[in-house]
Design a protein around this motif. Structure first.
Motif, PDB file in Angstrom:
ATOM      1  N   ASP A  39     -17.455  -7.418  -6.591  1.00  0.00           N
ATOM      2  CA  ASP A  39     -17.543  -8.802  -7.046  1.00  0.00           C
ATOM      3  C   ASP A  39     -16.212  -9.520  -6.953  1.00  0.00           C
ATOM      4  O   ASP A  39     -16.121 -10.654  -6.508  1.00  0.00           O
ATOM      5  CB  ASP A  39     -18.058  -8.851  -8.488  1.00  0.00           C
ATOM      6  N   SER A  40     -15.137  -8.857  -7.361  1.00  0.00           N
ATOM      7  CA  SER A  40     -13.824  -9.498  -7.322  1.00  0.00           C
ATOM      8  C   SER A  40     -13.352  -9.695  -5.893  1.00  0.00           C
ATOM      9  O   SER A  40     -12.728 -10.702  -5.554  1.00  0.00           O
ATOM     10  CB  SER A  40     -12.805  -8.662  -8.105  1.00  0.00           C
ATOM     11  N   LEU A  41     -13.674  -8.760  -5.006  1.00  0.00           N
ATOM     12  CA  LEU A  41     -13.291  -8.904  -3.600  1.00  0.00           C
ATOM     13  C   LEU A  41     -14.029 -10.064  -2.954  1.00  0.00           C
ATOM     14  O   LEU A  41     -13.462 -10.817  -2.164  1.00  0.00           O
ATOM     15  CB  LEU A  41     -13.596  -7.606  -2.849  1.00  0.00           C
ATOM     16  N   GLN A  42     -15.293 -10.233  -3.326  1.00  0.00           N
ATOM     17  CA  GLN A  42     -16.089 -11.306  -2.748  1.00  0.00           C
ATOM     18  C   GLN A  42     -15.505 -12.667  -3.117  1.00  0.00           C
ATOM     19  O   GLN A  42     -15.489 -13.590  -2.310  1.00  0.00           O
ATOM     20  CB  GLN A  42     -17.534 -11.218  -3.244  1.00  0.00           C
ATOM     21  N   ASN A  43     -15.006 -12.797  -4.339  1.00  0.00           N
ATOM     22  CA  ASN A  43     -14.425 -14.059  -4.787  1.00  0.00           C
ATOM     23  C   ASN A  43     -13.124 -14.379  -4.067  1.00  0.00           C
ATOM     24  O   ASN A  43     -12.684 -15.531  -4.055  1.00  0.00           O
ATOM     25  CB  ASN A  43     -14.186 -14.027  -6.301  1.00  0.00           C
ATOM     26  N   ASP A  44     -12.476 -13.377  -3.465  1.00  0.00           N
ATOM     27  CA  ASP A  44     -11.198 -13.580  -2.783  1.00  0.00           C
ATOM     28  C   ASP A  44     -11.361 -14.033  -1.331  1.00  0.00           C
ATOM     29  O   ASP A  44     -10.389 -14.386  -0.683  1.00  0.00           O
ATOM     30  CB  ASP A  44     -10.373 -12.281  -2.809  1.00  0.00           C
ATOM     31  N   ILE A  45     -12.588 -14.019  -0.813  1.00  0.00           N
ATOM     32  CA  ILE A  45     -12.817 -14.411   0.572  1.00  0.00           C
ATOM     33  C   ILE A  45     -12.650 -15.922   0.709  1.00  0.00           C
ATOM     34  O   ILE A  45     -13.337 -16.699   0.047  1.00  0.00           O
ATOM     35  CB  ILE A  45     -14.218 -13.989   1.044  1.00  0.00           C
ATOM     36  N   VAL A  46     -11.722 -16.342   1.549  1.00  0.00           N
ATOM     37  CA  VAL A  46     -11.414 -17.758   1.728  1.00  0.00           C
ATOM     38  C   VAL A  46     -12.292 -18.330   2.839  1.00  0.00           C
ATOM     39  O   VAL A  46     -12.344 -17.796   3.942  1.00  0.00           O
ATOM     40  CB  VAL A  46      -9.923 -17.963   2.068  1.00  0.00           C
ATOM     41  N   VAL A  47     -12.961 -19.440   2.544  1.00  0.00           N
ATOM     42  CA  VAL A  47     -13.803 -20.114   3.534  1.00  0.00           C
ATOM     43  C   VAL A  47     -12.932 -21.075   4.346  1.00  0.00           C
ATOM     44  O   VAL A  47     -12.244 -21.922   3.767  1.00  0.00           O
ATOM     45  CB  VAL A  47     -14.941 -20.897   2.849  1.00  0.00           C
ATOM     46  N   PRO A  48     -12.914 -20.957   5.665  1.00  0.00           N
ATOM     47  CA  PRO A  48     -12.081 -21.843   6.494  1.00  0.00           C
ATOM     48  C   PRO A  48     -12.487 -23.309   6.363  1.00  0.00           C
ATOM     49  O   PRO A  48     -13.666 -23.627   6.229  1.00  0.00           O
ATOM     50  CB  PRO A  48     -12.332 -21.340   7.922  1.00  0.00           C
ATOM     51  N   SER A  49     -11.504 -24.191   6.408  1.00  0.00           N
ATOM     52  CA  SER A  49     -11.782 -25.627   6.399  1.00  0.00           C
ATOM     53  C   SER A  49     -11.983 -26.108   7.836  1.00  0.00           C
ATOM     54  O   SER A  49     -11.269 -25.664   8.737  1.00  0.00           O
ATOM     55  CB  SER A  49     -10.618 -26.393   5.764  1.00  0.00           C
ATOM     56  N   PRO A  50     -12.927 -26.996   8.076  1.00  0.00           N
ATOM     57  CA  PRO A  50     -13.165 -27.486   9.440  1.00  0.00           C
ATOM     58  C   PRO A  50     -11.972 -28.273   9.971  1.00  0.00           C
ATOM     59  O   PRO A  50     -11.251 -28.914   9.196  1.00  0.00           O
ATOM     60  CB  PRO A  50     -14.396 -28.388   9.296  1.00  0.00           C
ATOM     61  N   PRO A  51     -11.731 -28.244  11.279  1.00  0.00           N
ATOM     62  CA  PRO A  51     -10.599 -28.967  11.856  1.00  0.00           C
ATOM     63  C   PRO A  51     -10.805 -30.478  11.803  1.00  0.00           C
ATOM     64  O   PRO A  51     -11.935 -30.961  11.854  1.00  0.00           O
ATOM     65  CB  PRO A  51     -10.570 -28.465  13.300  1.00  0.00           C
ATOM     66  N   ALA A  52      -9.711 -31.197  11.705  1.00  0.00           N
ATOM     67  CA  ALA A  52      -9.774 -32.658  11.728  1.00  0.00           C
ATOM     68  C   ALA A  52      -9.773 -33.130  13.183  1.00  0.00           C
ATOM     69  O   ALA A  52      -8.988 -32.639  13.995  1.00  0.00           O
ATOM     70  CB  ALA A  52      -8.580 -33.250  10.984  1.00  0.00           C
ATOM     71  N   CYS A  53     -10.655 -34.053  13.513  1.00  0.00           N
ATOM     72  CA  CYS A  53     -10.718 -34.612  14.865  1.00  0.00           C
ATOM     73  C   CYS A  53     -11.545 -35.888  14.829  1.00  0.00           C
ATOM     74  O   CYS A  53     -12.304 -36.111  13.883  1.00  0.00           O
ATOM     75  CB  CYS A  53     -11.313 -33.604  15.859  1.00  0.00           C
ATOM     76  N   PRO A  54     -11.411 -36.749  15.831  1.00  0.00           N
ATOM     77  CA  PRO A  54     -12.209 -37.987  15.863  1.00  0.00           C
ATOM     78  C   PRO A  54     -13.694 -37.690  16.014  1.00  0.00           C
ATOM     79  O   PRO A  54     -14.080 -36.701  16.634  1.00  0.00           O
ATOM     80  CB  PRO A  54     -11.677 -38.728  17.097  1.00  0.00           C
TER      81      PRO A  54
END
Length: 203
Positions: free
Chosen positions: A168-183
């Motif tokens: 459970d604690s490991l699952q909470n540490d998984i970082v979700v990538p942010s989408p790239p900025a573009c037009p």
């Protein structure tokens, strides 16, 4: 047989036309003709939506006809059934990352995701616009390819967590990538991709 559709069309217009569209989903010319008939009948035909569309054309609770996911090029019945099954079991997808976390890439692969984006099936994910899915990310040519790889790592880590006392604690540490900025894509770019993947304008 002639009397039955003659009765169904005026009494159940949306359901009747959804069935007609489904039976002609592989014939772009006929599909365009019947969609124009829907407009003449003042029936709304909505594009595909990952959280509402079924396998074929369906009618939603507002009486609108929703484009079927399997009517898009590059999306077979297998991936659609996988999407619908997951959606029914655990509710709608909140965003692209949530979809990647919940579906294995063996079934919902790059081609399926690209087709969904082109057709606007992910437009309900308000944190992203269509161009962001295809923008380069890290060393990958597109955010889609990066997220597929990220999803594979995520699923592998989930299996490892099942063997760990600290899952459970490991699952909470998984970082979700942010989408790239573009037009954002222009209207013409969007329409061009819709024609490419569905044979008709969906917007």
């Amino acid at each position: 047989l002639a009397f039955q559709p003659a009765s169904l069309k005026p009494h159940y217009p949306a359901e009747f036309m959804a069935a007609v569209l489904t039976s002609n989903k592989a014939n772009i010319s006929a599909l365009s003709t019947y969609i124009r008939e829907c407009h003449r009948m003042k029936l709304d035909v909505l594009g595909p939506d990952i959280n509402e569309s079924g396998l074929d054309f369906t009618v939603n609770e507002h009486g609108q006809i929703r484009f079927g996911l399997s009517a898009m090029k590059g999306v077979g019945e297998g991936p659609v059934l996988e999407i619908i099954g997951e959606r029914k079991g655990r509710g709608p997808f909140s965003d692209f990352a949530d979809l990647i976390k919940r579906l294995e890439s063996k079934m919902v692969n790059k081609k399926v995701i690209e087709s969904c984006v082109y057709a606007g099936a992910f437009d309900s994910f308000s944190n992203m616009h269509r161009a962001q899915y295809f923008a380069p990310y890290d060393k990958y040519p597109s955010f889609i390819e990066y997220m597929i790889r990220w999803g594979n790592h995520y699923h592998a880590s989930q299996k490892n967590m099942q063997m760990s006392l600290f899952g459970d604690s490991l699952q909470n540490d998984i970082v979700v990538p942010s989408p790239p900025a573009c037009p954002e894509w222009t209207v013409l770019e969007k329409l061009g991709k819709e024609i490419e993947i569905a044979g008709i304008y969906l917007s």
